[in-house]
Design a protein around this motif. Structure first.
Motif, mmCIF file in Angstrom:
data_model
loop_
_atom_site.group_PDB
_atom_site.id
_atom_site.type_symbol
_atom_site.label_atom_id
_atom_site.label_comp_id
_atom_site.label_asym_id
_atom_site.label_seq_id
_atom_site.Cartn_x
_atom_site.Cartn_y
_atom_site.Cartn_z
ATOM 1 N N LEU A 180 0.861 -1.181 0.000
ATOM 2 C CA LEU A 180 0.000 0.000 0.000
ATOM 3 C C LEU A 180 0.895 1.228 0.000
ATOM 4 O O LEU A 180 1.959 1.201 0.604
ATOM 5 C CB LEU A 180 -0.886 0.010 1.257
ATOM 6 C CG LEU A 180 -1.816 1.217 1.470
ATOM 7 C CD1 LEU A 180 -2.863 1.271 0.379
ATOM 8 C CD2 LEU A 180 -2.490 1.132 2.837
ATOM 9 N N VAL A 181 0.445 2.278 -0.690
ATOM 10 C CA VAL A 181 1.193 3.543 -0.646
ATOM 11 C C VAL A 181 0.286 4.585 0.003
ATOM 12 O O VAL A 181 -0.797 4.893 -0.506
ATOM 13 C CB VAL A 181 1.624 4.008 -2.044
ATOM 14 C CG1 VAL A 181 2.434 5.311 -1.943
ATOM 15 C CG2 VAL A 181 2.456 2.930 -2.721
ATOM 16 N N LEU A 182 0.720 5.121 1.116
ATOM 17 C CA LEU A 182 -0.053 6.123 1.846
ATOM 18 C C LEU A 182 0.249 7.512 1.296
ATOM 19 O O LEU A 182 1.354 7.766 0.805
ATOM 20 C CB LEU A 182 0.302 6.072 3.341
ATOM 21 C CG LEU A 182 -0.040 4.752 4.041
ATOM 22 C CD1 LEU A 182 0.544 4.732 5.448
ATOM 23 C CD2 LEU A 182 -1.540 4.535 4.078
ATOM 24 N N PRO A 183 -0.725 8.437 1.414
ATOM 25 C CA PRO A 183 -0.538 9.774 0.828
ATOM 26 C C PRO A 183 0.228 10.716 1.740
ATOM 27 O O PRO A 183 -0.054 11.909 1.763
ATOM 28 C CB PRO A 183 -1.981 10.244 0.616
ATOM 29 C CG PRO A 183 -2.752 9.580 1.691
ATOM 30 C CD PRO A 183 -2.103 8.242 1.909
ATOM 31 N N PHE A 200 -3.289 6.676 10.154
ATOM 32 C CA PHE A 200 -4.160 5.806 9.361
ATOM 33 C C PHE A 200 -4.438 4.508 10.116
ATOM 34 O O PHE A 200 -3.603 4.035 10.893
ATOM 35 C CB PHE A 200 -3.496 5.404 8.040
ATOM 36 C CG PHE A 200 -3.183 6.557 7.124
ATOM 37 C CD1 PHE A 200 -4.103 6.991 6.184
ATOM 38 C CD2 PHE A 200 -1.954 7.183 7.191
ATOM 39 C CE1 PHE A 200 -3.811 8.035 5.332
ATOM 40 C CE2 PHE A 200 -1.649 8.236 6.347
ATOM 41 C CZ PHE A 200 -2.580 8.665 5.409
ATOM 42 N N SER A 221 -6.088 -1.557 2.155
ATOM 43 C CA SER A 221 -6.644 -0.216 2.138
ATOM 44 C C SER A 221 -6.342 0.457 3.476
ATOM 45 O O SER A 221 -5.844 -0.187 4.406
ATOM 46 C CB SER A 221 -8.155 -0.256 1.892
ATOM 47 O OG SER A 221 -8.810 -0.857 2.990
ATOM 48 N N ALA A 222 -6.619 1.742 3.538
ATOM 49 C CA ALA A 222 -6.348 2.500 4.750
ATOM 50 C C ALA A 222 -7.401 3.581 4.906
ATOM 51 O O ALA A 222 -7.982 4.042 3.925
ATOM 52 C CB ALA A 222 -4.960 3.134 4.697
#
Lengths: 368, 645
Positions: free
Chosen positions: A52-55, A78, A85-86
């Motif tokens: 996952l890539v977090l913003p 998060f 997903s987050a």
């Protein structure tokens, strides 16, 4: 035909002529208790795949308890879910340190977070994030023990403890100072039901004496002539703790507590590396794969991480390869959780969370 | 007789989709007059629907309310000004797909017989030629009406349109600046009524006073606690650098002279002062009054400056007689013409505007009734400036809050009308009739990430209104679009975000096509901007020194014992390679790499052997691998012969 001593740890000494053994992205596994063809062999270290890539970035902390997983990335908090997903629940203060976490679980339904010197409580039922003023800010680390959250004040000898099972309630009188020595607390880490206060030169261990008004007190007779050089190198491991030490004599030894006695687990090769690259921003994380319990020490200025395998006492190195410049560069991960049946690690420079597995033979690298 | 079955919203009779339709129903039974419900679901292309429920006027007079769903808990509609009418035509703005519930009760209690007739029809949608009137409605949710300048009939309604009391059109280029009093914005339209931009003026209170230099600059008055401020905006929506602060809390009307050296101003807070003041735009102060107050008259709503710099003002007396007098002054303030239109004039909305083709004539809009209420209607007069002769004159029925101001009639005739409101302007170019429409819904998602509070700005092109908007994750923006193509949606992703679009009907997001009644969903999915690449993991093992009293050692063979036959099916790793190099100087410098296969898939008996490996007095071996396979290195065997020196 002679048998060559192929298998072994890294041991690059100050004199290459004495020993230049190097082991990068392999670890040593013994064949006992069976009668193996060899006594030990080298196994490739796990690879990474993007999960996952977090913003926000970097990933400054990961936490899992009772099936729920959380992350602090940059200034964002998060919750992570098994379907990769987050959910963003709020912003936190940000600095170069890692965020730390502790939860009182179903007793209080609270997750405590320290980030950027500020203390937060995340309500695990309402899913709300709130900054809580303790009165000793800025703070560095939070731990949970016997119903209390404990938080240490940055660059001081002070730590505070919360009301029972309530991290939103902090009595200004519920503040303790380490008193057996005068150096500041660098790191605070719980081990079993004791709180280790690792100072800048010496350390002491406190316990819950059962007094409702004044629950915490130092254990009599326990005093450790070794401090901690970098707060986030202190980790629970192998029913003990490990940390990078410092005292009036010098720094740059990795210690593992044997009872209340620190035992040197680093060797000259590792200590040379640590002294060469320094401890600024040093952090460590721990994971276990196939019975190997690894302490991974990341030094931001070193081209590799030093990795201690508790199961056999060997030090090897972990690194990524910069194919453009043909040099080793530090590996991506700076924090870890075991969640959803996976090893998840957080990227040190962007918002990526990777799955790490020994059945992955490549390294998927995210660039922001 | 029988008891009606459509006595609440859940049992409302559906009138169907074919309009116009006339329905009759006897609503009394055994001495009880029942309340009955009907419902209509708006169709594509519907902008305004007309309802005319009527009885015989002597016994049964139906009282009508309009609601929206849910049918279990209907809500009065529109929320800002619920429509209620007795034996009168009603017009409601509608949104395609929404169901409207029509509740009809007896305003006269239990009467018999109670025979209801209900006529429902759709407003016409006709082209509005240049010169047509533009009358906005200050009631929230009510649409703009474009009227014929020949007979005052409604040519088309426009919705959504901002609700406001004031506006201005530039006579040369045709841009319109409209007050949005609900959102306290100014909306600038092109001459074809497409939105150019929305100007946020929420920091000031709009004063219903908008005028222009009649070339390229709008003048807008705004209230303050003690002073009023006048701003300018270009015909592209750019705020002018100069503002003027007037020592009056409010301004009712403003108009610059053609040279833009002075501003004619009416309005003093809380007074009925009809003085026309002169604000000197160069000295930023009042000059001598332009025209003295007309005794007993309210401050006029409009001042218009004609092509010869003469000034026309409509004065309405602030008494029950509502006497209307129109005066034309020369630039010095001397009266050129004056005309009284008598009494019986509504004092609320007597307005003036320019004519399209004659800079020396103007339009006057009069309400010729005794105030707002039954029998109210409008009169429009085109007046020649030089002698105040009437070039044209006609009347039209007006509506307030969607209800006709006509007298109740028994004849079941529905019609549509303009509101008793403002602004009153004249279109400069033809405005085509809105054709059948579809719907474009722009939905914002952040796949895999919820709770994101980032604001994502969008632009909409092709005539969609608004032309710019912002969404957060999980929200959407709905457009009503005339059937056709050429619509575009474009997000400007904030730093760190990448957008990808999915269009439900497969059309290009830069050239969306919409069919009649179609709902086209544009999903703008944002992901965190990043690139990722998959690298092989380079692995290295470098052995201890191999030396024997520092004499020459001759190496004829190096055999690596490792897990072989673990190659992949194809691609990198299908023939995994081991790279061997060595140092003969204690680990300082290294030989070139020599590559050897560790065995393709299934080659479990593969031996990994290098030969002819030279001599050293001190040898360090280095094994490097990077192919993506399961590397396990067990040991190595070497053939070495010891020299003598």
């Amino acid at each position: 035909m002679e048998v060559l001593a192929l298998v072994g740890p890294s041991n690059t000494l100050i004199s290459p002529n004495a020993d230049v053994e190097e082991t990068i992205n392999f670890y040593v596994e013994g064949t006992d208790p069976g009668t193996g063809k060899v006594k030990a062999y080298l196994v490739g270290t796990p690879g990474l795949v993007k999960w996952l890539v977090l913003p926000d970035s970097p990933v400054r902390g990961l936490f899992e308890q009772d099936g729920r997983a959380f992350a602090v990335a940059g200034s964002s908090f998060f919750e992570l879910f098994a379907d990769q997903s987050a959910t963003f629940y709020g912003t936190v203060a940000e600095d170069d340190n890692l965020a730390t976490f502790a939860s009182n679980g179903s007793a209080g339904h609270q997750l405590a977070i320290t980030s950027g010197g500020v203390f937060y409580i995340f309500d695990l039922i309402a899913n709300t994030l709130t900054a809580v003023t303790i009165g000793i800010e800025p703070v560095t680390m939070v731990e949970f023990m016997d119903g209390y959250f404990l938080v240490n004040k940055t660059d001081s000898r002070t730590f505070a403890f919360s009301a029972l099972e309530d991290g939103t309630s902090w009595d200004p009188l519920d503040v303790d100072e380490r008193s057996e020595a005068s150096d500041n607390i660098v790191a605070m880490i719980r081990s079993h039901r004791e709180i280790w206060l690792l100072g800048s030169q010496t350390s002491e261990v406190w316990y819950d004496q059962g007094d409702a008004l004044n629950p915490f007190a130092p254990i009599q007779g326990v005093f450790i002539e070794q401090g901690c050089v970098a707060a986030f190198t202190a980790q629970r491991i192998d029913n003990s703790i490990m940390w990078a030490g410092i005292n009036t004599d010098g720094s740059g030894v990795i210690w593992k507590a044997n009872g209340y006695t620190p035992q040197r687990v680093s060797d000259h090769s590792v200590e040379l590396g640590m002294q060469t690259y320094g401890f600024a921003g040093a952090r460590a994380w721990v994971y276990q794969d196939d019975g190997h319990l690894f302490y991974v020490l990341l030094l931001p200025y070193a081209p590799w991480a030093f990795c201690y395998d508790v199961s056999n006492g060997t030090w090897t190195k972990r690194a990524s390869w910069d194919a453009t410049h043909c040099v080793w560069i530090p590996p991506r991960a700076q924090c870890h959780i075991y969640a959803f049946g996976k090893h998840l690690v957080g990227d040190r420079s962007n918002g990526a969370i990777y799955e790490q597995s020994i059945t992955i033979y490549t390294e998927e690298v995210v660039s922001a | 007789m029988a008891v009606p079955t459509n006595t609440d919203a859940t049992t409302a009779t559906d009138v169907g989709t074919t309009l116009p339709v006339t329905i009759t129903q006897q609503v009394d039974d055994s001495g009880t007059t029942y309340t009955v419900w009907y419902k209509y679901t708006a169709q594509s292309g519907d902008v305004v629907i007309g309802l005319f429920p009527f009885g015989d006027l002597t016994t049964y007079q139906p009282l009508t309310h309009v609601y929206t769903g849910p049918d279990t808990a209907p809500v009065l509609y529109p929320a800002s000004s619920p429509i209620i009418g007795v034996n009168l035509p009603i017009q409601i703005p509608v949104t395609a797909g929404t169901t409207y519930y029509i509740r009809i009760s007896s305003s006269t209690g239990n009467v018999s017989p109670a025979n209801l007739s209900l006529l429902i029809q759709r407003a016409e949608s006709l082209a509005a030629p240049a010169g047509s009137f533009f009358i906005n409605d200050d009631t929230a949710d009510f649409p703009l009406a474009l009227l014929s300048s020949v007979d005052g009939s409604v040519l088309q309604f426009r919705s959504p349109f901002p609700n406001g009391e004031s506006g201005e059109v530039l006579p040369v280029t045709g841009q319109l600046l409209i007050e949005d009093q609900v959102n306290n914005n100014l909306v600038l339209y092109g001459p074809d009524l497409s939105v150019i931009t929305t100007i946020d003026v929420s920091s000031v209170l709009l004063d219903h006073a908008i005028s222009s230099d009649q070339v390229d600059t709008f003048y807008v008055g705004a209230s303050g606690d003690t002073n009023a401020t006048v701003y300018t905006f270009s015909n592209t929506g750019v705020v002018g650098g100069t503002t003027w602060t007037l020592p009056s809390a409010t301004v009712v009307a403003i108009a610059p002279n053609l040279a833009e050296t002075k501003l004619y101003v009416t309005g003093q807070a809380g007074t009925l002062d009809s003085t026309i003041k002169t604000w000197n735009l160069l000295t930023n102060s009042f000059d001598a009054d332009f025209a003295a107050a007309m005794s007993g008259h309210a401050a006029p709503h409009d001042i218009i400056v004609l092509g010869d710099n003469s000034v026309v003002v409509a004065y309405t007396k602030a008494t029950a007689t509502k006497d209307l007098t129109v005066v034309r002054y020369d630039a010095a303030g001397s009266v050129l013409n004056t005309h009284s239109y008598g009494s019986g004039i509504d004092g609320i909305a007597n307005r003036l505007t320019h004519a399209i083709d004659d800079p020396n004539s103007f339009w006057l809009w009069i309400h010729t009734s005794n105030g707002v209420g039954l029998g109210a209607s409008s009169t429009f007069k085109n007046i020649k400036a030089s002698d105040f002769s009437e070039i044209a004159s006609f009347s039209a029925q007006s509506f307030e809050d969607g209800v006709s101001q006509d007298v109740p009639k028994v004849t079941p005739t529905a019609y549509f009308g303009h509101s008793i409101s403002c602004p009153f302007l004249v279109l400069r170019v033809d405005v085509v009739a809105p054709g059948p429409t579809g719907t474009i819904i722009v939905t914002k998602t952040t796949p895999g990430l919820s709770g994101i509070t980032t604001t994502f700005p969008f632009g909409a092109s092709g005539g969609l209104s608004p032309s710019s908007f912002s969404l957060t994750s999980g929200t959407s923006q709905t457009f009503t679009a005339t059937v056709g193509s050429g619509y575009g949606i474009a997000e400007t992703p904030p730093t760190g975000w990448t957008v990808t679009y999915t269009v439900s009907n497969g059309s290009d997001v830069n050239n969306l096509t919409v069919a009649e009644g179609e709902t086209v969903t544009v999903t703008a999915a944002n992901t965190v901007t990043h690139t990722s690449r998959t690298d092989p993991v380079r692995r290295l093992r470098q052995t201890a020194h191999l030396s024997d009293e520092q004499v020459w050692l001759f190496f004829s063979k190096f055999q690596l014992d490792c897990e072989t036959g673990v190659g992949l099916n194809n691609g990198q790793g299908s023939d995994p390679q081991v790279m061997l190099s060595w140092s003969s100087d204690g680990g300082h410098t290294w030989s070139p790499e020599q590559w050897m296969s560790a065995g393709k898939q299934g080659e479990y008996t593969r031996r990994v052997i290098w030969r002819r490996l030279g001599r050293s007095r001190d040898r360090v071996w280095r094994i490097v691998v990077s192919d993506p396979v399961a590397w396990r290195l067990l040991t190595a065997y070497i053939d070495v012969a010891k020299g003598t020196s």
